[in-house]
Design a protein around this motif. Structure first.
Motif, PDB file in Angstrom:
ATOM      1  N   LEU A  56       0.832  -1.206   0.000  1.00  0.00           N
ATOM      2  CA  LEU A  56       0.000   0.000   0.000  1.00  0.00           C
ATOM      3  C   LEU A  56       0.863   1.252   0.000  1.00  0.00           C
ATOM      4  CD1 LEU A  56      -2.928   1.192   0.322  1.00  0.00           C
ATOM      5  CD2 LEU A  56      -2.503   1.152   2.783  1.00  0.00           C
ATOM      6  N   ALA A  57       1.904   1.256   0.835  1.00  0.00           N
ATOM      7  CA  ALA A  57       2.790   2.408   0.919  1.00  0.00           C
ATOM      8  C   ALA A  57       3.548   2.616  -0.381  1.00  0.00           C
ATOM      9  CB  ALA A  57       3.766   2.229   2.079  1.00  0.00           C
ATOM     10  N   LEU A  58       4.020   1.528  -0.997  1.00  0.00           N
ATOM     11  CA  LEU A  58       4.764   1.636  -2.248  1.00  0.00           C
ATOM     12  C   LEU A  58       3.888   2.231  -3.352  1.00  0.00           C
ATOM     13  CD1 LEU A  58       7.329   1.041  -3.891  1.00  0.00           C
ATOM     14  CD2 LEU A  58       6.415  -1.254  -4.318  1.00  0.00           C
ATOM     15  N   GLY A  59       2.669   1.691  -3.488  1.00  0.00           N
ATOM     16  CA  GLY A  59       1.762   2.239  -4.483  1.00  0.00           C
ATOM     17  C   GLY A  59       1.411   3.684  -4.206  1.00  0.00           C
ATOM     18  N   GLY A  60       1.213   4.016  -2.928  1.00  0.00           N
ATOM     19  CA  GLY A  60       0.885   5.390  -2.574  1.00  0.00           C
ATOM     20  C   GLY A  60       2.010   6.357  -2.868  1.00  0.00           C
ATOM     21  N   ALA A  61       3.247   5.951  -2.578  1.00  0.00           N
ATOM     22  CA  ALA A  61       4.391   6.819  -2.862  1.00  0.00           C
ATOM     23  C   ALA A  61       4.537   7.062  -4.358  1.00  0.00           C
ATOM     24  CB  ALA A  61       5.668   6.191  -2.297  1.00  0.00           C
ATOM     25  N   LEU A  62       4.315   6.015  -5.171  1.00  0.00           N
ATOM     26  CA  LEU A  62       4.401   6.168  -6.617  1.00  0.00           C
ATOM     27  C   LEU A  62       3.278   7.058  -7.140  1.00  0.00           C
ATOM     28  CD1 LEU A  62       5.641   5.433  -9.353  1.00  0.00           C
ATOM     29  CD2 LEU A  62       4.225   3.360  -9.344  1.00  0.00           C
ATOM     30  N   GLY A  63       2.051   6.819  -6.668  1.00  0.00           N
ATOM     31  CA  GLY A  63       0.927   7.619  -7.140  1.00  0.00           C
ATOM     32  C   GLY A  63       1.069   9.090  -6.808  1.00  0.00           C
ATOM     33  N   ALA A  64       1.644   9.404  -5.656  1.00  0.00           N
ATOM     34  CA  ALA A  64       1.800  10.799  -5.253  1.00  0.00           C
ATOM     35  C   ALA A  64       2.824  11.541  -6.104  1.00  0.00           C
ATOM     36  CB  ALA A  64       2.206  10.879  -3.782  1.00  0.00           C
ATOM     37  N   GLN A  65       3.656  10.784  -6.858  1.00  0.00           N
ATOM     38  CA  GLN A  65       4.662  11.413  -7.709  1.00  0.00           C
ATOM     39  C   GLN A  65       4.179  11.622  -9.137  1.00  0.00           C
ATOM     40  OE1 GLN A  65       7.468  12.590  -6.308  1.00  0.00           O
ATOM     41  NE2 GLN A  65       6.580  11.763  -4.399  1.00  0.00           N
ATOM     42  N   LEU A  66       3.066  11.001  -9.484  1.00  0.00           N
ATOM     43  CA  LEU A  66       2.583  11.110 -10.860  1.00  0.00           C
ATOM     44  C   LEU A  66       1.995  12.491 -11.097  1.00  0.00           C
ATOM     45  CD1 LEU A  66       0.889   7.622 -11.375  1.00  0.00           C
ATOM     46  CD2 LEU A  66       3.162   8.363 -12.082  1.00  0.00           C
ATOM     47  N   GLN A  67       2.388  13.096 -12.200  1.00  0.00           N
ATOM     48  CA  GLN A  67       1.925  14.435 -12.544  1.00  0.00           C
ATOM     49  C   GLN A  67       0.751  14.345 -13.509  1.00  0.00           C
ATOM     50  OE1 GLN A  67       3.042  17.483 -11.396  1.00  0.00           O
ATOM     51  NE2 GLN A  67       1.326  18.349 -12.541  1.00  0.00           N
ATOM     52  N   PRO A  68      -0.418  14.861 -13.147  1.00  0.00           N
ATOM     53  CA  PRO A  68      -1.564  14.795 -14.057  1.00  0.00           C
ATOM     54  C   PRO A  68      -1.368  15.698 -15.269  1.00  0.00           C
ATOM     55  CG  PRO A  68      -2.078  16.150 -12.148  1.00  0.00           C
ATOM     56  CD  PRO A  68      -0.730  15.527 -11.886  1.00  0.00           C
ATOM     57  N   ARG A  69      -2.088  15.383 -16.326  1.00  0.00           N
ATOM     58  CA  ARG A  69      -2.012  16.173 -17.546  1.00  0.00           C
ATOM     59  C   ARG A  69      -3.003  17.333 -17.575  1.00  0.00           C
ATOM     60  NH1 ARG A  69      -1.597  11.616 -22.399  1.00  0.00           N
ATOM     61  NH2 ARG A  69       0.368  10.646 -21.695  1.00  0.00           N
ATOM     62  N   ALA A  70      -3.711  17.524 -16.492  1.00  0.00           N
ATOM     63  CA  ALA A  70      -4.784  18.516 -16.476  1.00  0.00           C
ATOM     64  C   ALA A  70      -4.282  19.946 -16.419  1.00  0.00           C
ATOM     65  CB  ALA A  70      -5.700  18.255 -15.277  1.00  0.00           C
ATOM     66  N   GLY A  71      -2.964  20.140 -16.353  1.00  0.00           N
ATOM     67  CA  GLY A  71      -2.433  21.484 -16.273  1.00  0.00           C
ATOM     68  C   GLY A  71      -2.465  22.023 -14.858  1.00  0.00           C
ATOM     69  N   ALA A  72      -2.212  23.322 -14.731  1.00  0.00           N
ATOM     70  CA  ALA A  72      -2.172  23.940 -13.409  1.00  0.00           C
ATOM     71  C   ALA A  72      -3.552  23.905 -12.757  1.00  0.00           C
ATOM     72  CB  ALA A  72      -1.685  25.382 -13.527  1.00  0.00           C
ATOM     73  N   PRO A  73      -3.617  23.579 -11.472  1.00  0.00           N
ATOM     74  CA  PRO A  73      -4.918  23.547 -10.795  1.00  0.00           C
ATOM     75  C   PRO A  73      -5.498  24.942 -10.636  1.00  0.00           C
ATOM     76  CG  PRO A  73      -3.146  23.256  -9.214  1.00  0.00           C
ATOM     77  CD  PRO A  73      -2.505  23.223 -10.579  1.00  0.00           C
ATOM     78  N   ARG A  74      -6.833  25.019 -10.669  1.00  0.00           N
ATOM     79  CA  ARG A  74      -7.531  26.273 -10.440  1.00  0.00           C
ATOM     80  C   ARG A  74      -8.344  26.161  -9.154  1.00  0.00           C
ATOM     81  NH1 ARG A  74     -10.184  27.032 -16.449  1.00  0.00           N
ATOM     82  NH2 ARG A  74      -8.236  26.892 -17.650  1.00  0.00           N
ATOM     83  N   PRO A  75      -8.572  27.281  -8.488  1.00  0.00           N
ATOM     84  CA  PRO A  75      -9.367  27.221  -7.257  1.00  0.00           C
ATOM     85  C   PRO A  75     -10.776  26.699  -7.533  1.00  0.00           C
ATOM     86  CG  PRO A  75      -8.245  29.345  -7.474  1.00  0.00           C
ATOM     87  CD  PRO A  75      -8.074  28.638  -8.772  1.00  0.00           C
ATOM     88  N   LEU A  76     -11.304  25.934  -6.573  1.00  0.00           N
ATOM     89  CA  LEU A  76     -12.690  25.502  -6.705  1.00  0.00           C
ATOM     90  C   LEU A  76     -13.593  26.728  -6.649  1.00  0.00           C
ATOM     91  CD1 LEU A  76     -12.899  22.330  -4.444  1.00  0.00           C
ATOM     92  CD2 LEU A  76     -12.064  22.568  -6.772  1.00  0.00           C
ATOM     93  N   GLY A  77     -14.623  26.701  -7.474  1.00  0.00           N
ATOM     94  CA  GLY A  77     -15.465  27.885  -7.551  1.00  0.00           C
ATOM     95  C   GLY A  77     -16.936  27.580  -7.537  1.00  0.00           C
ATOM     96  N   VAL A  78     -17.679  28.336  -8.351  1.00  0.00           N
ATOM     97  CA  VAL A  78     -19.135  28.306  -8.311  1.00  0.00           C
ATOM     98  C   VAL A  78     -19.674  26.925  -8.655  1.00  0.00           C
ATOM     99  CG1 VAL A  78     -21.227  29.256  -9.348  1.00  0.00           C
ATOM    100  CG2 VAL A  78     -19.287  30.756  -8.834  1.00  0.00           C
ATOM    101  N   GLY A  79     -19.074  26.259  -9.628  1.00  0.00           N
ATOM    102  CA  GLY A  79     -19.556  24.932  -9.996  1.00  0.00           C
ATOM    103  C   GLY A  79     -19.488  23.961  -8.836  1.00  0.00           C
ATOM    104  N   ALA A  80     -18.373  23.967  -8.096  1.00  0.00           N
ATOM    105  CA  ALA A  80     -18.212  23.079  -6.935  1.00  0.00           C
ATOM    106  C   ALA A  80     -19.199  23.436  -5.829  1.00  0.00           C
ATOM    107  CB  ALA A  80     -16.781  23.151  -6.412  1.00  0.00           C
ATOM    108  N   ASP A  81     -19.434  24.735  -5.620  1.00  0.00           N
ATOM    109  CA  ASP A  81     -20.379  25.150  -4.584  1.00  0.00           C
ATOM    110  C   ASP A  81     -21.795  24.701  -4.917  1.00  0.00           C
ATOM    111  OD1 ASP A  81     -18.316  26.320  -3.220  1.00  0.00           O
ATOM    112  OD2 ASP A  81     -18.746  28.357  -3.898  1.00  0.00           O
ATOM    113  N   ARG A  82     -22.175  24.830  -6.161  1.00  0.00           N
ATOM    114  CA  ARG A  82     -23.523  24.419  -6.558  1.00  0.00           C
ATOM    115  C   ARG A  82     -23.659  22.903  -6.511  1.00  0.00           C
ATOM    116  NH1 ARG A  82     -24.600  28.704 -11.582  1.00  0.00           N
ATOM    117  NH2 ARG A  82     -24.672  30.570 -10.258  1.00  0.00           N
ATOM    118  N   ALA A  83     -22.589  22.179  -6.831  1.00  0.00           N
ATOM    119  CA  ALA A  83     -22.622  20.725  -6.698  1.00  0.00           C
ATOM    120  C   ALA A  83     -22.767  20.331  -5.234  1.00  0.00           C
ATOM    121  CB  ALA A  83     -21.343  20.120  -7.279  1.00  0.00           C
TER     122      ALA A  83
END
Length: 428
Positions: A56-83
């Motif tokens: 579990l720890a090995l998989g978690g350490a690897l997963g935490a290093q993976l960089q998503p392709r979604a680009g720079a994160p943006r702050p949660l906003g109106v869509g998240a609040d309405r959800a």
């Protein structure tokens, strides 16, 4: 985020030493301990548990290093609040149907709240497919508490204020959850709603200077152990404290510690006993996909037939070797029973990988991480009791996550309305 909030940190820094501590406590002959059945848990089974936690720890350490392709994160906003608003209303509706007999009768409700009357659990009517939607409550708290405690890019809090309706909804759901814990005798429901708070506080503390922030970053879950034991003892108070076994013979903290150690030792011992006295792997997915066996509308029966699952066999094992009253199979050894040793290692690596990716997304403030990581975190907390991710309540929670992700994107303000708000109001 603090070290203790990552999958690798939890597995190695918390769960592993706690497992050996629980095993040691189970061997201590103390009147506060209640160990029943055949004691099977020994060093060999503990080493097997350690191997699964290492995966579990090995998989978690690897997963935490993976960089998503979604680009720079943006702050949660109106869509998240309405959800969050939509999910919260679904949960309130489910609670209202579930406890309608009490909520519509002020005299009965007061009798319950004052302690004059405690309804039997079997007397509370359930509406299949509707009352279970109360399990989406943690999805609401995941969004609400993250937004509420988001330190922001400059450490000054979220750029976009929360709608007032969310504050009122949070109070209502907190009260309904507390009522559920009391009436339904279900302490896990409160823990599920507190996990998002703990994670949000941890992320907030990581951005805070000073002694308080340092204490939260370093101590983490160890600082919360006395509170957990207090909560556990309080929940057991009405059921066991008044019995002749404990009353007048132990002080409260001895009682609480003894019940806590006995509870988790028995869970680990049950799982080890299952492997020691049964043929495995079964490939029936009795524990890891319990929710699929129980799927409504006849959807679960084809899967049960395919896997040869004819009903839970664990209870029969308890009658033969252990105690049916203590019926947790452990979230480590039950996976081995379903999948075998190799399959269990792969399973733990996969859970670690996905949770590591969710952890990184949570740390960066991405919507998917905010929604997904709390359910992985609660599965780690329940690791010594049963495979939480395979339960029906986890499936309902997951359905709530999927719904929130869809709503957060559908309910984004139109460009015309977004132009009147701050840039942070746009939902990624």
């Amino acid at each position: 985020m603090p070290w203790w909030s990552s999958p690798a940190g939890i597995a190695c820094g918390f769960l592993l030493p706690l497992m050996f501590l629980i095993a040691w406590a189970g061997e201590v002959r103390h009147p506060a301990l209640t160990i029943r059945g055949v004691q099977v848990l020994d060093l060999g089974w503990l080493m097997l548990g350690g191997l699964l936690l290492a995966a579990l720890a090995l998989g978690g350490a690897l997963g935490a290093q993976l960089q998503p392709r979604a680009g720079a994160p943006r702050p949660l906003g109106v869509g998240a609040d309405r959800a969050a608003l939509a999910i919260g209303l679904v949960a309130v509706l489910a609670f209202s149907v579930w406890f309608r007999d009490f909520l519509l009768d002020p005299a009965l409700l007061w009798a319950i709240l004052s302690g004059a009357y405690k309804p039997e659990r079997d007397s509370i009517e359930l509406t299949p497919g509707l009352t279970s939607l109360a399990n989406v409550t943690p999805v609401f708290f995941s969004l609400y508490l993250f937004r509420r405690l988001d330190p922001g890019a400059a450490g000054q809090g979220p750029a976009l204020p929360l709608p007032r309706a969310l504050h009122g909804l949070a109070i209502v759901l907190a009260l309904l959850t507390a009522f559920r814990v009391y009436v339904w005798s279900e302490r896990l429901a409160l823990i599920e709603s507190l996990v998002p708070l703990g994670l949000a506080v941890g992320r907030w503390a990581a951005a805070r200077p000073g002694a308080a922030g340092t204490l939260l970053r370093v101590a983490g879950p160890f600082a919360a152990i006395p509170l957990v034991i207090l909560y556990f003892g309080a929940a057991e108070y009405a059921r066991s404290w008044a019995s002749d076994t404990y009353q007048g013979r132990l002080d409260f903290w001895e009682f609480a510690l003894g019940r806590f150690a006995s509870y988790y030792y028995t869970s680990l011992n049950n799982g080890a006993s299952l492997l020691a006295n049964s043929a495995w792997p079964t490939w029936t997915f009795e524990f890891t996909l319990e929710w699929l066996h129980r799927a409504p509308l006849g959807l679960g029966q084809p899967f049960s037939t395919l896997t040869g699952y004819a009903g839970r066999t664990f209870e029969q094992h308890l009658f033969t070797y252990q105690d049916p009253e203590f019926n947790s199979p452990s979230g480590l050894y039950a996976v081995v029973s379903d999948l075998g040793l190799t399959g269990a290692v792969v399973y733990m690596c996969a859970v670690g990988l996905l949770s590591g990716m969710a952890f990184r997304a949570y740390r960066e403030g991405r919507l998917a991480g905010v929604l997904l990581y709390p359910i992985f975190f609660i599965s780690f907390m329940e690791m010594y009791r049963y495979p939480y991710l395979g339960t029906a309540r986890a499936f309902t929670w997951t359905c709530g996550i999927v719904l929130a992700l869809l709503l957060a994107r559908v309910l984004v303000p139109t460009p015309a309305s977004a132009s009147t708000s701050t840039p942070e109001g746009r939902q990624p």
